[in-house]
Design an enzyme around this catalytic site. Structure first.
Site, PDB file in Angstrom:
ATOM      1  N   ILE A  31    -126.720  30.864   8.389  1.00 55.54           N
ATOM      2  CA  ILE A  31    -126.446  31.130   7.084  1.00 55.54           C
ATOM      3  C   ILE A  31    -128.023  31.140   6.363  1.00 55.54           C
ATOM      4  CG2 ILE A  31    -125.628  29.950   5.146  1.00 55.54           C
ATOM      5  CD1 ILE A  31    -124.159  31.782   3.785  1.00 55.54           C
ATOM      6  N   ASN A  87    -125.111  19.168  17.026  1.00 59.39           N
ATOM      7  CA  ASN A  87    -125.141  17.802  16.377  1.00 59.39           C
ATOM      8  C   ASN A  87    -123.321  17.438  16.412  1.00 59.39           C
ATOM      9  OD1 ASN A  87    -127.322  18.036  15.273  1.00 59.39           O
ATOM     10  ND2 ASN A  87    -126.891  19.542  13.746  1.00 59.39           N
ATOM     11  N   VAL A  96    -120.542  21.189   9.415  1.00 58.28           N
ATOM     12  CA  VAL A  96    -119.098  22.127   9.811  1.00 58.28           C
ATOM     13  C   VAL A  96    -118.388  21.334  11.078  1.00 58.28           C
ATOM     14  CG1 VAL A  96    -117.965  23.979  10.636  1.00 58.28           C
ATOM     15  CG2 VAL A  96    -120.218  23.821   8.523  1.00 58.28           C
ATOM     16  N   HIS A 100    -120.001  23.296  17.115  1.00 54.56           N
ATOM     17  CA  HIS A 100    -121.342  24.784  17.367  1.00 54.56           C
ATOM     18  C   HIS A 100    -122.081  24.180  18.024  1.00 54.56           C
ATOM     19  CE1 HIS A 100    -121.179  22.771  13.764  1.00 54.56           C
ATOM     20  NE2 HIS A 100    -122.637  22.789  13.431  1.00 54.56           N
TER      21      HIS A 100
HETATM   22  P1  5GP Z   1    -123.827  21.359  11.516  1.00 56.76           P
HETATM   23  O1  5GP Z   1    -124.787  20.780  10.226  1.00 56.76           O
HETATM   24  O2  5GP Z   1    -122.972  21.244  11.117  1.00 56.76           O
HETATM   25  O3  5GP Z   1    -124.894  21.237  12.269  1.00 56.76           O
HETATM   26  O4  5GP Z   1    -124.390  22.815  11.358  1.00 56.76           O
HETATM   27  C1  5GP Z   1    -123.759  23.843  10.439  1.00 56.76           C
HETATM   28  C2  5GP Z   1    -124.580  25.435  10.234  1.00 56.76           C
HETATM   29  O5  5GP Z   1    -123.903  26.146   9.619  1.00 56.76           O
HETATM   30  C3  5GP Z   1    -125.847  25.142   9.509  1.00 56.76           C
HETATM   31  O6  5GP Z   1    -127.263  25.148   9.682  1.00 56.76           O
HETATM   32  C4  5GP Z   1    -124.942  25.530   8.385  1.00 56.76           C
HETATM   33  O7  5GP Z   1    -126.335  26.319   7.945  1.00 56.76           O
HETATM   34  C5  5GP Z   1    -124.421  26.957   8.678  1.00 56.76           C
HETATM   35  N1  5GP Z   1    -123.664  27.382   8.201  1.00 56.76           N
HETATM   36  C6  5GP Z   1    -123.003  26.579   6.743  1.00 56.76           C
HETATM   37  N2  5GP Z   1    -121.971  27.827   6.587  1.00 56.76           N
HETATM   38  C7  5GP Z   1    -122.868  28.465   6.471  1.00 56.76           C
HETATM   39  C8  5GP Z   1    -122.010  29.727   6.614  1.00 56.76           C
HETATM   40  O8  5GP Z   1    -120.868  29.920   6.207  1.00 56.76           O
HETATM   41  N3  5GP Z   1    -122.434  31.352   7.085  1.00 56.76           N
HETATM   42  C9  5GP Z   1    -123.075  31.146   8.108  1.00 56.76           C
HETATM   43  N4  5GP Z   1    -123.434  31.936   8.840  1.00 56.76           N
HETATM   44  N5  5GP Z   1    -123.273  29.428   8.993  1.00 56.76           N
HETATM   45  C10 5GP Z   1    -123.034  28.503   7.745  1.00 56.76           C
END
Ligand code: 5GP
Length: 114
Positions: A31, A87, A96, A100
């Site tokens: 997003i 991460n 999150v 992923h």
């Molecule tokens: P992290 O910071 O956990 O490695 O990555 C989480 C990713 O999830 C971030 O890059 C963030 O932009 C993405 N993200 C968070 N909420 C949403 C969402 O509701 N939809 C999508 N498509 N991506 C999301």
């Protein structure tokens, strides 16, 4: 951020731009993209962090990488180059808590990452 946000995307309770799906894996555009191509690749089962990956998940985690390979080709970045990164925990930027892979491409990527 909700622990089960990505489970809601899997269940189609939250919309996402899905680019790849199998029985075990889902991939959708981030997003808040950090590159022209920024896709998140997730298992459909909930695994909180890399620290929670067990031996029973080894095949599933491998499928995240075969998905990455296919998505990179689909998105046209396979030859120029791309990065996959996962991460683990807040100190590394995880926000999150459902594992992923980030697939980033479509621009030059420097090393080391910040
Ligand atoms: P992290 O910071 O956990 O490695 O990555 C989480 C990713 O999830 C971030 O890059 C963030 O932009 C993405 N993200 C968070 N909420 C949403 C969402 O509701 N939809 C999508 N498509 N991506 C999301």
């Amino acid at each position: 951020m909700s622990e089960d946000l990505f489970l809601k995307i899997i269940d189609r309770q939250i919309p996402a731009d899905i680019v790849f799906e199998t029985e075990d894996v889902l991939a959708f555009r981030d997003i808040n993209p950090q590159a022209p191509v920024h896709v998140l690749i997730i298992p459909k089962v909930h695994i909180r962090t890399i620290n929670d990956i067990e031996q029973e998940h080894e095949a599933l985690v491998g499928k995240l990488f075969t998905a990455a390979r296919e998505i990179a080709a689909q998105e046209g970045v396979a030859e120029d180059g791309y990065r996959v990164v996962m991460n683990c925990n807040e100190g590394a930027g995880q926000s999150v808590f459902h594992i992923h892979l980030h697939l980033l491409g479509g621009r030059g990527l420097t090393w080391p990452p910040g």
